[in-house]
Design a protein around this motif. Structure first.
Motif, PDB file in Angstrom:
ATOM      1  N   ALA A 118     -15.506  33.894  69.213  1.00 39.71           N
ATOM      2  CA  ALA A 118     -15.995  32.123  69.285  1.00 39.71           C
ATOM      3  C   ALA A 118     -15.293  31.835  70.672  1.00 39.71           C
ATOM      4  N   TYR A 119     -15.733  31.073  71.211  1.00 36.01           N
ATOM      5  CA  TYR A 119     -15.261  30.447  72.561  1.00 36.01           C
ATOM      6  C   TYR A 119     -15.316  28.833  72.314  1.00 36.01           C
ATOM      7  N   PRO A 120     -14.445  28.087  71.696  1.00 35.59           N
ATOM      8  CA  PRO A 120     -14.230  26.781  71.649  1.00 35.59           C
ATOM      9  C   PRO A 120     -14.415  26.178  72.988  1.00 35.59           C
ATOM     10  N   ALA A 121     -15.247  25.027  73.371  1.00 27.36           N
ATOM     11  CA  ALA A 121     -15.001  24.249  74.813  1.00 27.36           C
ATOM     12  C   ALA A 121     -14.520  23.121  74.668  1.00 27.36           C
ATOM     13  N   GLN A 122     -13.527  22.924  75.622  1.00 27.48           N
ATOM     14  CA  GLN A 122     -12.644  21.897  75.843  1.00 27.48           C
ATOM     15  C   GLN A 122     -13.795  20.740  76.530  1.00 27.48           C
ATOM     16  N   CYS A 123     -13.762  19.629  76.246  1.00 26.52           N
ATOM     17  CA  CYS A 123     -14.682  18.741  76.987  1.00 26.52           C
ATOM     18  C   CYS A 123     -13.942  17.721  78.101  1.00 26.52           C
ATOM     19  N   ARG A 124     -14.626  17.147  79.094  1.00 25.69           N
ATOM     20  CA  ARG A 124     -13.841  16.475  80.069  1.00 25.69           C
ATOM     21  C   ARG A 124     -13.465  15.257  79.494  1.00 25.69           C
ATOM     22  N   SER A 125     -14.118  14.727  78.502  1.00 29.74           N
ATOM     23  CA  SER A 125     -13.916  13.294  77.935  1.00 29.74           C
ATOM     24  C   SER A 125     -12.398  13.463  77.341  1.00 29.74           C
ATOM     25  N   ALA A 126     -11.728  14.580  77.000  1.00 30.89           N
ATOM     26  CA  ALA A 126     -10.662  14.849  76.415  1.00 30.89           C
ATOM     27  C   ALA A 126      -9.621  15.098  77.342  1.00 30.89           C
ATOM     28  N   ASN A 127     -10.022  15.964  78.471  1.00 34.48           N
ATOM     29  CA  ASN A 127      -9.174  16.102  79.669  1.00 34.48           C
ATOM     30  C   ASN A 127     -10.100  16.483  80.775  1.00 34.48           C
ATOM     31  N   VAL A 128      -9.734  15.861  81.688  1.00 33.42           N
ATOM     32  CA  VAL A 128     -10.518  15.787  83.112  1.00 33.42           C
ATOM     33  C   VAL A 128     -10.714  17.167  83.729  1.00 33.42           C
ATOM     34  N   GLY A 129      -9.690  18.099  83.556  1.00 33.89           N
ATOM     35  CA  GLY A 129      -9.648  19.360  83.926  1.00 33.89           C
ATOM     36  C   GLY A 129     -10.112  20.186  82.981  1.00 33.89           C
ATOM     37  N   LYS A 130     -10.714  20.061  81.646  1.00 32.68           N
ATOM     38  CA  LYS A 130     -11.009  20.701  80.554  1.00 32.68           C
ATOM     39  C   LYS A 130      -9.802  21.552  80.180  1.00 32.68           C
ATOM     40  N   CYS A 131      -8.620  21.199  80.310  1.00 30.82           N
ATOM     41  CA  CYS A 131      -7.378  21.695  79.796  1.00 30.82           C
ATOM     42  C   CYS A 131      -7.272  21.500  78.239  1.00 30.82           C
ATOM     43  N   TRP A 132      -6.738  22.397  77.351  1.00 29.11           N
ATOM     44  CA  TRP A 132      -6.368  22.177  76.324  1.00 29.11           C
ATOM     45  C   TRP A 132      -4.984  21.303  76.160  1.00 29.11           C
ATOM     46  N   ASN A 133      -5.036  20.328  75.664  1.00 28.96           N
ATOM     47  CA  ASN A 133      -3.910  19.341  75.662  1.00 28.96           C
ATOM     48  C   ASN A 133      -2.664  19.633  74.821  1.00 28.96           C
ATOM     49  N   TRP A 134      -2.249  21.069  75.266  1.00 29.52           N
ATOM     50  CA  TRP A 134      -0.992  21.782  74.438  1.00 29.52           C
ATOM     51  C   TRP A 134       0.205  20.685  74.418  1.00 29.52           C
ATOM     52  N   PHE A 135       0.557  20.021  75.597  1.00 28.73           N
ATOM     53  CA  PHE A 135       1.715  19.185  75.971  1.00 28.73           C
ATOM     54  C   PHE A 135       1.726  17.806  75.012  1.00 28.73           C
ATOM     55  N   ASN A 136       0.861  17.675  74.308  1.00 29.41           N
ATOM     56  CA  ASN A 136       0.729  16.402  73.611  1.00 29.41           C
ATOM     57  C   ASN A 136       1.130  16.738  72.263  1.00 29.41           C
ATOM     58  N   SER A 137       2.139  15.693  71.343  1.00 30.26           N
ATOM     59  CA  SER A 137       2.649  16.101  70.346  1.00 30.26           C
ATOM     60  C   SER A 137       1.755  16.128  69.118  1.00 30.26           C
ATOM     61  N   ASP A 138       0.626  15.232  69.296  1.00 30.42           N
ATOM     62  CA  ASP A 138      -0.202  15.343  68.145  1.00 30.42           C
ATOM     63  C   ASP A 138      -1.250  16.544  68.072  1.00 30.42           C
ATOM     64  N   ASN A 139      -1.215  17.299  69.441  1.00 35.83           N
ATOM     65  CA  ASN A 139      -1.829  18.504  69.448  1.00 35.83           C
ATOM     66  C   ASN A 139      -1.056  19.875  69.177  1.00 35.83           C
ATOM     67  N   GLN A 140       0.226  19.554  68.767  1.00 35.80           N
ATOM     68  CA  GLN A 140       0.964  20.738  68.318  1.00 35.80           C
ATOM     69  C   GLN A 140       1.465  20.671  66.788  1.00 35.80           C
ATOM     70  N   GLN A 141       0.406  19.854  66.179  1.00 33.84           N
ATOM     71  CA  GLN A 141       0.890  19.891  64.644  1.00 33.84           C
ATOM     72  C   GLN A 141      -0.499  20.063  63.631  1.00 33.84           C
ATOM     73  N   ARG A 142      -0.135  20.712  62.605  1.00 32.00           N
ATOM     74  CA  ARG A 142      -1.164  21.297  61.775  1.00 32.00           C
ATOM     75  C   ARG A 142      -1.946  19.928  61.309  1.00 32.00           C
ATOM     76  N   ASP A 143      -3.333  20.274  61.260  1.00 32.21           N
ATOM     77  CA  ASP A 143      -4.280  19.267  60.598  1.00 32.21           C
ATOM     78  C   ASP A 143      -4.286  17.736  61.511  1.00 32.21           C
ATOM     79  N   ARG A 144      -3.913  18.083  62.763  1.00 36.73           N
ATOM     80  CA  ARG A 144      -4.011  16.973  63.818  1.00 36.73           C
ATOM     81  C   ARG A 144      -4.680  17.343  64.801  1.00 36.73           C
ATOM     82  N   GLY A 145      -5.292  16.546  65.752  1.00 35.49           N
ATOM     83  CA  GLY A 145      -5.706  16.765  66.998  1.00 35.49           C
ATOM     84  C   GLY A 145      -6.746  17.994  67.229  1.00 35.49           C
ATOM     85  N   GLU A 146      -6.373  18.555  68.625  1.00 32.38           N
ATOM     86  CA  GLU A 146      -7.051  19.653  68.869  1.00 32.38           C
ATOM     87  C   GLU A 146      -6.981  20.950  68.020  1.00 32.38           C
TER      88      GLU A 146
END
Length: 397
Positions: free
Chosen positions: A173-201
């Motif tokens: 499986a290849y999940p796709a990051q969208c430009r609306s979430a990150n203009v460079g299509k990067c996964w937002n690993w540096f955001n605290s909401d995206n470092q927690q279980r059952d939150r964000g990405e």
């Protein structure tokens, strides 16, 4: 537009499983206050396989789930507009059809499906490779997280993971990051909401994984995740917060869990290494709870190689392991040093490949994709070898 909570997804999914697509569409229409199409009856006959439009290849089980999840993002439906048309428009927006060198060629009998998943954190499209050897038997699943600016097709072409899946018979499986979430299509690993279980990405990536496990015959003890760069950092997070789903992780040119908490600290970690931030929280949520294999080029000027060291530290979690170091040269001229941290039975629990002379690129990848170093060693094949050594027999979901 009605609130998504009003959509009776259980009924729609049940009808879809049973092949009663007309009833499933009717449930969705009523939930969204959409009247019957003025152009006549629904396009799908009950019990039939839905037609595939615009290159989309959506199994019946995914139709109701995708439509319901995407409804809040698609916009208002007008009488006469088919659900399949609107869904394809949204999928083309989230996951444009591949063109040029990134187009993945498929062996006879295999499939590379465009699918989607949505939850309160948002919606993400993804592609799923189903090898020609799949006939309903239980298979491993590997989730691959692309790097910045990449797409699922680009990442599949560059890593050649589909070729391995065809050879060894597993799902990818290849999940796709969208430009609306990150203009460079990067996964937002540096955001605290995206470092927690059952939150964000993380909740979206885990949701995609679970959706595939429901739709296909997947061995729950053989589910793995890997990624490159920002995708590698996201894979480290998934190994930390979802050890009940993933049996092992692969981090290529990525960063440890907790390496940053915002954009400035992300750039600092990428330039200097994320060890200080991650080390301060090593004994709590920043630890990686599953075995990890790491690849990193020692001339990577995008993500400092020290980050690979720290991923290994997190994966070891203070355990006393037997260390073996070896060096080699591939047939393509790629030099490497491999450090294996094994348990008392000789099974590698953490494995670190430093690729000498390589920059920010997938080792052993194909020039058909971006950010690859064809000289090797073959990171995809070595990751699959490592994953195969970590099969569990009892995992909860």
């Amino acid at each position: 537009m009605n609130a998504p909570s009003k959509i009776d997804m259980l009924a729609a999914a049940r009808f879809t499983r049973e092949g009663r697509l007309a009833e499933a569409m009717d449930v969705l229409r009523k939930s969204l206050s959409i009247g019957p199409s003025s152009d006549g009856p629904l396009e799908y006959e009950a019990g039939s396989q839905p037609p595939m439009r615009g290159g989309a290849n959506l199994p019946r089980l995914s139709i109701a789930r995708a439509l319901g999840g995407l409804a809040q993002r698609i916009g208002n439906f007008r009488p006469g507009q088919g659900f399949d048309q609107k869904l394809d428009e949204r999928l083309n927006e989230l996951l444009p059809p591949a063109t040029g060198r990134a187009r993945v060629r498929l062996p006879d009998g295999s499939r590379f499906e465009r699918r989607s998943f949505a939850n309160p954190a948002g919606v993400r499209a993804y592609k799923l490779y189903v090898p020609s050897g799949y006939s309903g038997q239980t298979l491993p699943l590997v989730v691959m997280l692309h790097g910045c600016t990449q797409s699922p097709d680009d990442f599949a072409a560059g890593t050649r993971m589909n070729e391995l899946a065809e050879e060894q018979t597993f799902l990818v499986a290849y999940p796709a990051q969208c430009r609306s979430a990150n203009v460079g299509k990067c996964w937002n690993w540096f955001n605290s909401d995206n470092q927690q279980r059952d939150r964000g990405e993380p909740s979206l990536i885990a949701g995609i994984t679970r959706q595939i496990m429901e739709d296909f015959s997947v061995d729950p003890g053989r589910v793995y995740i890997a990624g490159l760069s920002a995708g590698g950092a996201a894979a480290a997070i998934m190994g930390a917060v979802y050890p009940d789903i993933y049996g092992a992780i692969g981090v290529h040119s990525g960063l440890p869990h907790g390496a940053a908490s915002d954009m400035p600290s992300a750039f600092a970690a990428m330039k200097q290494g994320g060890s200080s931030a991650a080390r301060s929280r090593r004994h709590d949520s920043a630890s990686i709870s599953v075995p990890a294999i790491v690849f990193h080029g020692d001339r990577d000027t995008t993500v400092h190689p020290a980050n690979g060291d720290e991923v290994i530290v997190q994966a070891k979690a203070g355990a006393e392991l037997v260390v073996t170091v070896s060096s080699g040269l591939t047939a393509g001229g790629g030099a490497y040093t491999r450090t294996v941290h094994a348990d008392d039975n000789g099974r590698p629990m953490a494995e670190h490949w430093v690729v000498h002379g390589s920059g920010h690129a997938w080792s052993g990848g194909s020039a058909a994709g971006s950010f690859t170093d064809p000289r090797g060693p073959d990171a995809s094949r070595e990751m699959m070898r490592f994953f195969a050594e970590h099969q569990t027999t009892c995992k909860s979901r």
